[in-house]
Design a protein around this motif. Structure first.
Motif: not given
Length: 299
Positions: A228-234
Motif C-alpha cells: 500500500h505504498g508504505g501507507i505514509i510516504r516520507i
C-alpha cells in the motif's frame, strides 16, 4: 508569552487540519503513474508494449462500478493487464461483489492475468471459514475471460515476440506478521519450474519482499503490490511501514532496476483496516515495455 503559545497552537491546528484534509482526498482519488522498462529480450518487437498493473483495490469504488478506473485504463490502450492480487477484502463478513464487478469488465479492453494476493490466498486456504467464496469469485472471473495464474505460466504472442507471464502463489504463512520468511531460488523452482531464459519473463508476485529471489529465479520484470505504498510516504525515504509492521520497506511503491531485472510495486488502489494514505496517492501503474535497441538509437 501567551500570544506566542496561541500562535503555536493555531499553527499546529492548521497543519493538523490540512493533513487530515489531504488524507481524506487521497483516500478518494487515484492517479496514473508511468514507468519505462527496457530490455534486450524485447529487441525485435514490432512496437512498444503498454502494460497496466493493478493491485490492492480492496473493494474500493471510483464512480459507479468503478467507471472512473475503467475509463483511465482505456485511455492507456494497454496490450496487457496484470492484476497483482488483493482486489477484494478477505474477511468473513465482506462480499467480493465490488471487486468482481470491476475485474470482470477488464477483458473487454485486453488480455488480463491475475495472481493471488494474501486476501485471495487466505480465502482459498481457509475454506472452513470462507467456504467456497474464493472459488465462486474465481469461477465468475474466469467466465469473463480472466486468466488466473496460481503457480502457473502462460505464453503470449504480442507484436511479434513471445512474452512469458508467471503467477506466483505464496502460502498465506508468508504474510504473517512479526516473522522473518525465507524463499530462495530453489523453492521458487519447486513451485514454478525454472524461469524463462530466452523470452521476456514477467512474474506476478504480490509480495515484493523477495525481489532478489525473483531475480535469481529468472524474472525480467516483477509486478507486485501488497505494501500500500508504505501507507505514509516520507520524501527521500519512501514508504513508512508494511502490513507486517516493518519500518521503511526497501520496495514499497516505485520502479527499481537491479542489473537487467525490474520490479514495479503498485501503491495500490484501495485500503482496508488502516484507512490512511498520506503523500501516497492510490494509483494505476502504466508500464511501457521497450527494446534496448531503441534506447541505444536515442543516444
Amino acid at each position: 508569552m501567551q500570544e506566542i503559545l496561541q500562535t503555536v497552537i493555531w499553527i499546529i491546528a492548521i497543519i493538523f487540519a490540512v493533513t487530515v484534509a489531504e488524507m481524506i482526498r487521497e483516500l478518494h482519488t487515484f492517479r496514473v503513474r508511468e514507468y519505462e522498462v527496457i530490455s534486450p529480450k524485447l529487441n525485435g518487437i514490432k512496437k512498444n508494449l503498454q502494460v497496466v498493473l493493478l493491485s490492492d483495490l480492496h473493494n474500493h469504488v471510483y464512480g459507479e462500478k468503478n467507471k472512473k478506473l475503467l475509463d483511465e485504463i482505456r485511455k492507456i490502450h494497454p496490450d496487457l493487464i496484470l492484476v497483482a492480487g488483493d482486489m477484494l477484502v478477505g474477511k468473513e463478513d465482506i462480499s467480493w461483489e465490488v471487486a468482481a464487478q470491476f475485474v470482470e469488465q477488464l477483458p473487454e479492453i485486453c488480455p488480463v492475468y491475475y495472481g493471488n494476493g494474501n486476501h485471495e490466498q487466505r480465502m482459498k486456504e481457509q475454506q472452513e471459514v470462507y467456504g467456497d467464496a474464493f472459488f465462486s469469485y474465481k469461477e465468475r472471473l474466469e467466465k469473463a475471460g480472466i486468466h488466473f495464474l496460481e503457480n502457473q505460466t502462460d505464453q503470449i504472442k504480442i507484436a511479434g515476440r513471445t512474452i512469458v507471464v508467471t503467477g506466483l502463489e505464496l502460502p498465506n504463512s508468508y504474510y504473517k506478521k512479526f516473522r522473518k520468511h525465507f524463499l530462495g531460488k530453489e523453492r521458487l523452482e519447486e513451485m514454478l519450474g525454472k524461469g524463462e531464459t530466452e523470452n521476456f519473463q514477467i512474474l506476478i508476485a504480490h509480495n515484493p519482499v523477495f525481489f532478489q529471489d525473483y531475480r535469481n529465479w529468472g524474472a525480467d520484470l516483477v509486478v507486485s503490490g501488497h505494501l500500500h505504498g508504505g501507507i505514509i510516504r516520507i520524501p527521500g525515504l519512501g514508504g513508512l511501514i508494511t502490513p507486517q509492521a516493518k519500518l521503511f520497506p526497501k520496495y514499497s511503491g516505485e520502479l527499481t532496476k537491479k542489473e537487467e531485472s525490474y520490479i514495479a510495486v503498485s501503491r495500490g488502489l484501495g485500503s482496508h483496516t488502516v484507512n490512511i494514505r498520506l503523500f501516497n496517492e492510490a494509483e494505476i501503474v502504466a508500464l511501457e515495455l521497450k527494446p534496448e535497441q531503441e534506447k541505444e538509437e536515442d543516444r
